[in-house]
Design a protein around this motif. Structure first.
Motif, PDB file in Angstrom:
ATOM      1  N   ARG A  77      49.880  30.446  46.950  1.00 39.25           N
ATOM      2  CA  ARG A  77      49.492  30.371  45.539  1.00 39.25           C
ATOM      3  C   ARG A  77      48.189  31.108  45.279  1.00 39.25           C
ATOM      4  NH1 ARG A  77      51.756  25.502  46.384  1.00 39.25           N
ATOM      5  NH2 ARG A  77      49.798  24.418  46.772  1.00 39.25           N
ATOM      6  N   PHE A  78      47.217  30.969  46.192  1.00 43.28           N
ATOM      7  CA  PHE A  78      45.944  31.671  46.043  1.00 43.28           C
ATOM      8  C   PHE A  78      46.174  33.185  46.074  1.00 43.28           C
ATOM      9  CE2 PHE A  78      42.291  33.784  47.983  1.00 43.28           C
ATOM     10  CZ  PHE A  78      41.316  33.471  47.060  1.00 43.28           C
ATOM     11  N   LEU A  79      46.943  33.651  47.033  1.00 38.87           N
ATOM     12  CA  LEU A  79      47.223  35.082  47.157  1.00 38.87           C
ATOM     13  C   LEU A  79      47.999  35.588  45.942  1.00 38.87           C
ATOM     14  CD1 LEU A  79      47.071  37.606  48.976  1.00 38.87           C
ATOM     15  CD2 LEU A  79      49.266  36.896  49.927  1.00 38.87           C
ATOM     16  N   ASP A  80      48.947  34.813  45.460  1.00 40.71           N
ATOM     17  CA  ASP A  80      49.743  35.197  44.306  1.00 40.71           C
ATOM     18  C   ASP A  80      48.870  35.363  43.066  1.00 40.71           C
ATOM     19  OD1 ASP A  80      52.248  35.737  43.009  1.00 40.71           O
ATOM     20  OD2 ASP A  80      52.136  33.735  42.131  1.00 40.71           O
ATOM     21  N   VAL A  81      48.014  34.382  42.807  1.00 42.82           N
ATOM     22  CA  VAL A  81      47.128  34.448  41.640  1.00 42.82           C
ATOM     23  C   VAL A  81      46.134  35.602  41.783  1.00 42.82           C
ATOM     24  CG1 VAL A  81      45.290  33.231  40.421  1.00 42.82           C
ATOM     25  CG2 VAL A  81      47.381  32.025  41.030  1.00 42.82           C
ATOM     26  N   ALA A  82      45.575  35.777  42.967  1.00 43.42           N
ATOM     27  CA  ALA A  82      44.590  36.846  43.185  1.00 43.42           C
ATOM     28  C   ALA A  82      45.202  38.228  42.970  1.00 43.42           C
ATOM     29  CB  ALA A  82      43.999  36.738  44.588  1.00 43.42           C
ATOM     30  N   THR A  83      46.411  38.452  43.481  1.00 42.07           N
ATOM     31  CA  THR A  83      47.028  39.771  43.310  1.00 42.07           C
ATOM     32  C   THR A  83      47.429  40.014  41.858  1.00 42.07           C
ATOM     33  OG1 THR A  83      49.204  38.916  43.960  1.00 42.07           O
ATOM     34  CG2 THR A  83      47.861  39.945  45.679  1.00 42.07           C
ATOM     35  N   LYS A  84      47.872  38.970  41.169  1.00 41.42           N
ATOM     36  CA  LYS A  84      48.229  39.142  39.757  1.00 41.42           C
ATOM     37  C   LYS A  84      46.988  39.465  38.918  1.00 41.42           C
ATOM     38  CE  LYS A  84      52.674  37.309  39.789  1.00 41.42           C
ATOM     39  NZ  LYS A  84      52.942  37.754  41.115  1.00 41.42           N
ATOM     40  N   LEU A  85      45.885  38.767  39.171  1.00 46.99           N
ATOM     41  CA  LEU A  85      44.647  39.047  38.426  1.00 46.99           C
ATOM     42  C   LEU A  85      44.114  40.449  38.730  1.00 46.99           C
ATOM     43  CD1 LEU A  85      42.772  35.638  38.648  1.00 46.99           C
ATOM     44  CD2 LEU A  85      43.854  36.672  36.640  1.00 46.99           C
ATOM     45  N   ALA A  86      44.168  40.848  39.986  1.00 42.04           N
ATOM     46  CA  ALA A  86      43.717  42.194  40.351  1.00 42.04           C
ATOM     47  C   ALA A  86      44.622  43.252  39.710  1.00 42.04           C
ATOM     48  CB  ALA A  86      43.700  42.354  41.870  1.00 42.04           C
ATOM     49  N   GLY A  87      45.914  42.989  39.660  1.00 43.34           N
ATOM     50  CA  GLY A  87      46.841  43.915  39.010  1.00 43.34           C
ATOM     51  C   GLY A  87      46.548  44.063  37.530  1.00 43.34           C
ATOM     52  N   VAL A  88      46.265  42.948  36.872  1.00 43.29           N
ATOM     53  CA  VAL A  88      45.915  42.997  35.444  1.00 43.29           C
ATOM     54  C   VAL A  88      44.608  43.758  35.250  1.00 43.29           C
ATOM     55  CG1 VAL A  88      45.203  41.571  33.485  1.00 43.29           C
ATOM     56  CG2 VAL A  88      47.221  40.960  34.796  1.00 43.29           C
ATOM     57  N   ALA A  89      43.638  43.542  36.133  1.00 43.65           N
ATOM     58  CA  ALA A  89      42.362  44.258  36.034  1.00 43.65           C
ATOM     59  C   ALA A  89      42.575  45.771  36.169  1.00 43.65           C
ATOM     60  CB  ALA A  89      41.392  43.760  37.101  1.00 43.65           C
ATOM     61  N   LEU A  90      43.449  46.179  37.076  1.00 40.97           N
ATOM     62  CA  LEU A  90      43.734  47.605  37.217  1.00 40.97           C
ATOM     63  C   LEU A  90      44.444  48.156  35.977  1.00 40.97           C
ATOM     64  CD1 LEU A  90      44.835  47.840  40.952  1.00 40.97           C
ATOM     65  CD2 LEU A  90      42.755  48.755  39.925  1.00 40.97           C
ATOM     66  N   LEU A  91      45.328  47.365  35.396  1.00 45.30           N
ATOM     67  CA  LEU A  91      45.991  47.810  34.167  1.00 45.30           C
ATOM     68  C   LEU A  91      44.997  47.950  33.020  1.00 45.30           C
ATOM     69  CD1 LEU A  91      49.318  45.785  34.308  1.00 45.30           C
ATOM     70  CD2 LEU A  91      49.032  48.256  34.504  1.00 45.30           C
ATOM     71  N   VAL A  92      44.045  47.047  32.921  1.00 50.87           N
ATOM     72  CA  VAL A  92      43.001  47.159  31.894  1.00 50.87           C
ATOM     73  C   VAL A  92      42.187  48.423  32.109  1.00 50.87           C
ATOM     74  CG1 VAL A  92      40.854  46.111  31.063  1.00 50.87           C
ATOM     75  CG2 VAL A  92      42.880  44.694  31.410  1.00 50.87           C
ATOM     76  N   GLY A  93      41.847  48.702  33.361  1.00 55.00           N
ATOM     77  CA  GLY A  93      41.133  49.942  33.674  1.00 55.00           C
ATOM     78  C   GLY A  93      41.931  51.170  33.285  1.00 55.00           C
ATOM     79  N   ALA A  94      43.238  51.102  33.498  1.00 56.05           N
ATOM     80  CA  ALA A  94      44.100  52.227  33.124  1.00 56.05           C
ATOM     81  C   ALA A  94      44.098  52.431  31.612  1.00 56.05           C
ATOM     82  CB  ALA A  94      45.525  51.973  33.615  1.00 56.05           C
ATOM     83  N   LEU A  95      44.124  51.342  30.880  1.00 56.05           N
ATOM     84  CA  LEU A  95      44.099  51.465  29.417  1.00 56.05           C
ATOM     85  C   LEU A  95      42.761  51.997  28.921  1.00 56.05           C
ATOM     86  CD1 LEU A  95      45.985  48.190  28.443  1.00 56.05           C
ATOM     87  CD2 LEU A  95      46.816  50.547  28.258  1.00 56.05           C
ATOM     88  N   GLU A  96      41.694  51.611  29.575  1.00 57.98           N
ATOM     89  CA  GLU A  96      40.365  52.117  29.198  1.00 57.98           C
ATOM     90  C   GLU A  96      40.242  53.615  29.464  1.00 57.98           C
ATOM     91  OE1 GLU A  96      37.577  50.748  27.744  1.00 57.98           O
ATOM     92  OE2 GLU A  96      38.884  49.051  27.287  1.00 57.98           O
ATOM     93  N   LEU A  97      40.809  54.083  30.567  1.00 60.45           N
ATOM     94  CA  LEU A  97      40.742  55.511  30.896  1.00 60.45           C
ATOM     95  C   LEU A  97      41.706  56.342  30.059  1.00 60.45           C
ATOM     96  CD1 LEU A  97      40.529  55.493  34.802  1.00 60.45           C
ATOM     97  CD2 LEU A  97      38.757  56.169  33.191  1.00 60.45           C
ATOM     98  N   GLY A  98      42.706  55.713  29.565  1.00 57.79           N
ATOM     99  CA  GLY A  98      43.763  56.428  28.844  1.00 57.79           C
ATOM    100  C   GLY A  98      44.974  56.502  29.745  1.00 57.79           C
TER     101      GLY A  98
END
Length: 61
Positions: A12-33
């Motif tokens: 559960r810890f690994l699942d939540v951590a990878t999902k949050l990191a994935g969302v953070a990368l997607l936010v970064g992608a949206l910020e960069l274009g």
């Protein structure tokens, strides 16, 4: 392919951590274009990281 089994709490810890990191990368992608090369790369990395725990099984006893 080798099966990876984790204890319930660790999974559960690994699942939540990878999902949050994935969302953070997607936010970064949206910020960069998302249409730019770095944005598309970050979006792809975020999606892959977000679903990476699909291949890990939770150990049940």
């Amino acid at each position: 392919m080798t099966d990876v089994a984790l204890a319930g709490r660790t999974y559960r810890f690994l699942d939540v951590a990878t999902k949050l990191a994935g969302v953070a990368l997607l936010v970064g992608a949206l910020e960069l274009g998302i249409a730019s090369a770095p944005g598309a790369t970050l979006a792809l990395a975020g999606a892959v990281l977000g679903v990476s725990t699909v291949f890990v099984t939770e150990e049940t006893r």
